[in-house]
Design an enzyme around this catalytic site. Structure first.
Site, short mmCIF file in Angstrom:
data_model
loop_
_atom_site.label_atom_id
_atom_site.label_comp_id
_atom_site.label_asym_id
_atom_site.label_seq_id
_atom_site.Cartn_x
_atom_site.Cartn_y
_atom_site.Cartn_z
N GLU A 160 0.82 -1.21 0.00
CA GLU A 160 0.00 0.00 0.00
C GLU A 160 0.86 1.27 0.00
O GLU A 160 0.54 2.25 -0.67
CB GLU A 160 -0.95 0.02 1.20
CG GLU A 160 -2.14 -0.95 1.08
CD GLU A 160 -1.74 -2.42 1.29
OE1 GLU A 160 -0.68 -2.66 1.87
OE2 GLU A 160 -2.50 -3.30 0.86
N HIS A 168 -11.02 -5.31 7.78
CA HIS A 168 -11.61 -5.03 6.48
C HIS A 168 -12.71 -3.97 6.57
O HIS A 168 -12.96 -3.25 5.62
CB HIS A 168 -12.23 -6.29 5.86
CG HIS A 168 -11.24 -7.26 5.31
ND1 HIS A 168 -10.21 -7.78 6.03
CD2 HIS A 168 -11.14 -7.81 4.06
CE1 HIS A 168 -9.50 -8.61 5.27
NE2 HIS A 168 -10.04 -8.64 4.08
#
Lengths: 370, 325
Positions: B60, B129
């Site tokens: 990321e 998540h």
């Protein structure tokens, strides 16, 4: 264990074989002698003199910056003395349109790439005008977050590749920086995307007080390029010709579409980490300082150029005088820059001011009018 | 006009902008040939090529750095962070770098980046998540944070976000991807960032909500109507900057308000809304402004979502407290 696997796990073979490939690349030795004739870049006389001029100028810039910092006329400053070959010979291999993403110690490279000196001084003091990069000068301000410049360089290089531009993005970090996640992500992204990037690690032996050995068990930082599958090289960072050649070749590979390279320059900073209270006598002995002083890049280049009849004491003094004058003028221009206002800071946040800032802008405009 | 789910409206917005501006680049983990883990980028690589829509290594922070670098070379990046719980890996690239570039370069460089990322509970995802982390983003000067709740809003807001010349964090609620369909124009249109939307008009109470909580609030409003209360539901749509004008106008009309978020009470942005109301409209208030939020624990294990996540019943309860104060 089968024969294959035991060979792989034998530290005397695999690891040793890797380490053996990273022998230090040198062209000009400490006595100013060419020791690697074959690799000599054969720069023209003018180029050799120009490179020496920049190195001497930058040594003076460092001395003056430390002194101006002590007088309170500069703010944040990370000394550069000792790293002139590493910083300026690598920069010397670039073209004007190449991008530079410097670390906080890499102010010299962006100055020689076109950032006016007075702006570099404003960066040190902490004024936004210092970071207003003139149009067409492809640099970003010195990066304070160690490693961030590496992932951003992968992005710039991918951008240049997508634009089909025959240019490269170059970035610099230190030995300590090679421990960061962004260091690895940066070289790995550029490798996977075969982007035209040059990653330089200036191994000046210490990250503040922490010696290189505390960062990693790897014998060289250059070999970390293997993890990204990219070519890498260990260079004598006190040798301007070796640094120049390594960068020139990395640039050539990059513009030919062959992807990025990692270059470790083995060098030394003579001064403290920064002028913000670091005292190197706490962690370095004078023996080590003396050992590296003997490798000084300016000393060996001076001997080399004098041997070719290209340099003299008089020439050097002219450069020193010019540097001092220009530094004086730049500090004066920095002094004359209008002070920052909160309304300036608000205006620089977004293209279109959101409501919260519109409101605050009016409040500060009123305060500033009094 | 076509009937679209929110995820289809998002794909449509991306298609519009890929077509409209050759500098738009869509990239992230599995957004290319796979079309994204939620099919949000389905068909885009096929239509626009691997140079415009591409996969990245699984990192990321590197994706954030890529967005910064591509912006410096004149592109308009639309990166995806697969789940917003993974934002911690890229906090420096977003908050430390992207958000600050224009300011730190004195307005000489800009970062026209839109970070798309799904979040939100109710679908039993594994750990990290579904966390609502918009509050972290809303605290960073230099960012705008957009959270649509309907297909129509999603398309118009995403097009505006992509066209914005400053970084926008665009958060897509997982439970809303396919749970509603509505008419969405096929051509490109925009909805201004920083503008709330009154989803239901009312006179007795204002409910300020965003994301999935807009729908829970509408459900609660219907229940309250049965009991004779007229409730206004305002969808914030952009949680930073807040649409102060719409918020205050609503409070001045209804004199009572609650703020509803899915995030924990110590997180989210509800406290900001309450502060703005008390600073600007305290004399209009008949009751304190109360918040509906999740408990201040780590996001629940999947089996505990139903007892942990705020829903319309919590909203009803809090609304009544305020209505009968």
């Amino acid at each position: 264990m089968g024969e294959k696997i035991s060979k792989q796990f034998d530290p005397k073979t695999t690891l040793q074989e890797i380490e053996d490939q990273f022998q230090m690349f040198q062209i000009l030795n400490e006595e100013g002698k060419i020791v690697n004739e074959e690799a000599d870049p054969k720069l023209s006389d003018e180029e050799l003199v120009e490179l020496m001029t920049r190195m001497v100028y930058t040594r003076i810039l460092d001395q003056r910056s430390i002194s101006l910092n002590r007088q309170g006329r500069l703010g944040f400053y990370a000394p550069t003395a000792g790293q002139e070959a590493s910083q300026l010979a690598s920069h010397f291999a670039l073209e004007k349109d190449d991008w530079i993403l410097p670390g906080y110690r890499d102010v010299p490279q962006i100055v020689w790439h076109g950032l006016p000196l007075w702006k570099a001084f404003l960066f040190s003091r902490g004024h936004f005008v210092g970071n207003q990069i003139p149009e067409g000068v492809n640099v970003v301000p010195p990066q304070i977050i160690i490693g961030a410049q590496y992932v951003q360089t992968a992005g710039v290089a991918l951008g240049l590749k997508k634009r089909c531009s025959k240019t490269v993005a170059i970035t610099y970090t230190g030995d300590g920086g090679s421990s960061q996640g962004d260091f690895y992500e940066g070289i790995n992204f550029a490798g996977a995307q075969k982007s035209p990037a040059i990653f330089i690690v200036q191994n000046n032996q210490y990250a503040i007080s922490t010696p290189r050995e505390v960062q990693t068990a790897a014998k060289t930082i250059a070999q970390k390029g293997i993890a990204a599958g990219i070519p890498s090289i260990l260079v004598d960072g006190m040798d301007p010709l070796a640094v120049y050649v390594a960068t020139r070749d990395a640039r050539q590979r990059a513009v030919n579409g062959e992807g990025p390279s990692l270059i470790e320059t083995m060098c030394y900073r003579y001064g403290p980490h920064t002028m913000s209270g670091d005292d190197p006598t706490r962690y370095r002995t004078s023996d080590i300082d003396n050992e590296w002083a003997a490798k000084d890049p300016i000393v060996r280049f001076r001997i080399y150029l004098e041997g070719k009849g290209l340099w003299s004491e008089q020439k050097e003094n002219e450069v020193i005088e010019r540097a001092k004058e220009e530094i004086k003028a730049a500090i004066k221009q920095a002094d004359e820059t209008p002070k920052q206002k909160v309304t300036d800071l608000i205006s620089n946040m977004y293209e279109e001011m959101p409501v919260n800032l519109q409101e605050q802008y009016e409040i500060y405009k009123e305060k500033e009018s009094k | 006009m076509a009937q679209m789910t929110m995820v289809q409206a998002i794909t449509d917005a991306l298609r519009c902008e890929l077509k409209n501006d050759e500098n738009v680049l869509v990239f992230g983990e599995d957004v290319g040939v796979n079309g994204g883990v939620f099919r949000a980028t389905e068909g885009l690589q096929n239509e626009f090529g691997v140079d415009r829509v591409f996969d990245t290594p699984l990192a990321e922070s590197g994706i954030g750095g890529l967005a910064v670098g591509l912006s410096l070379t004149g592109f308009r990046p639309v990166p995806e962070i697969q789940f917003f719980g993974f934002v911690y890996e890229v906090m420096d690239s977003i908050s430390g770098q992207l958000a600050r570039y224009r300011y730190r370069t004195g307005n000489t460089y800009s970062m026209p980046v839109t970070i798309r990322s799904p979040f939100g509970g109710g679908v039993h995802t594994p750990e990290m998540h579904s966390d609502s982390l918009e509050g972290l983003m809303a605290q960073q000067p230099g960012l705008k944070v957009v959270i649509p709740s309907t297909p129509y809003d999603a398309k118009g807001l995403l097009i505006s976000s992509i066209r914005d010349n400053d970084p926008v964090v665009f958060l897509e609620h997982l439970k809303l991807y396919r749970s509603i369909r509505e008419e969405v124009p096929e051509e490109a249109y925009t909805i201004p960032l920083g503008k709330a939307d009154v989803k239901r008009e009312g006179k007795d109470l204002s409910i300020f909500a965003y994301g999935l909580m807009v729908h829970e609030s509408l459900k609660a409003a219907e229940e309250l109507e049965k009991e004779g209360y007229s409730v206004e539901v305002v969808d914030l749509r952009t949680v930073q900057p807040l649409d102060i004008e719409t918020i205050i106008a609503s409070v001045e009309k209804t004199n009572r308000a609650i703020v509803v978020q899915e995030a924990q009470k110590q997180a989210g942005i509800a406290a900001n809304v309450v502060s703005e109301i008390t600073e600007r409209a305290i004399l209009s208030l008949e009751a304190p402004v109360l918040r509906v939020a999740a408990p201040d624990t780590v996001y629940p294990f999947p089996q505990a979502e139903n007892i942990w996540l705020p829903n319309y019943k919590d909203i009803l309860e809090t609304a009544k407290k305020v209505l009968t104060f």
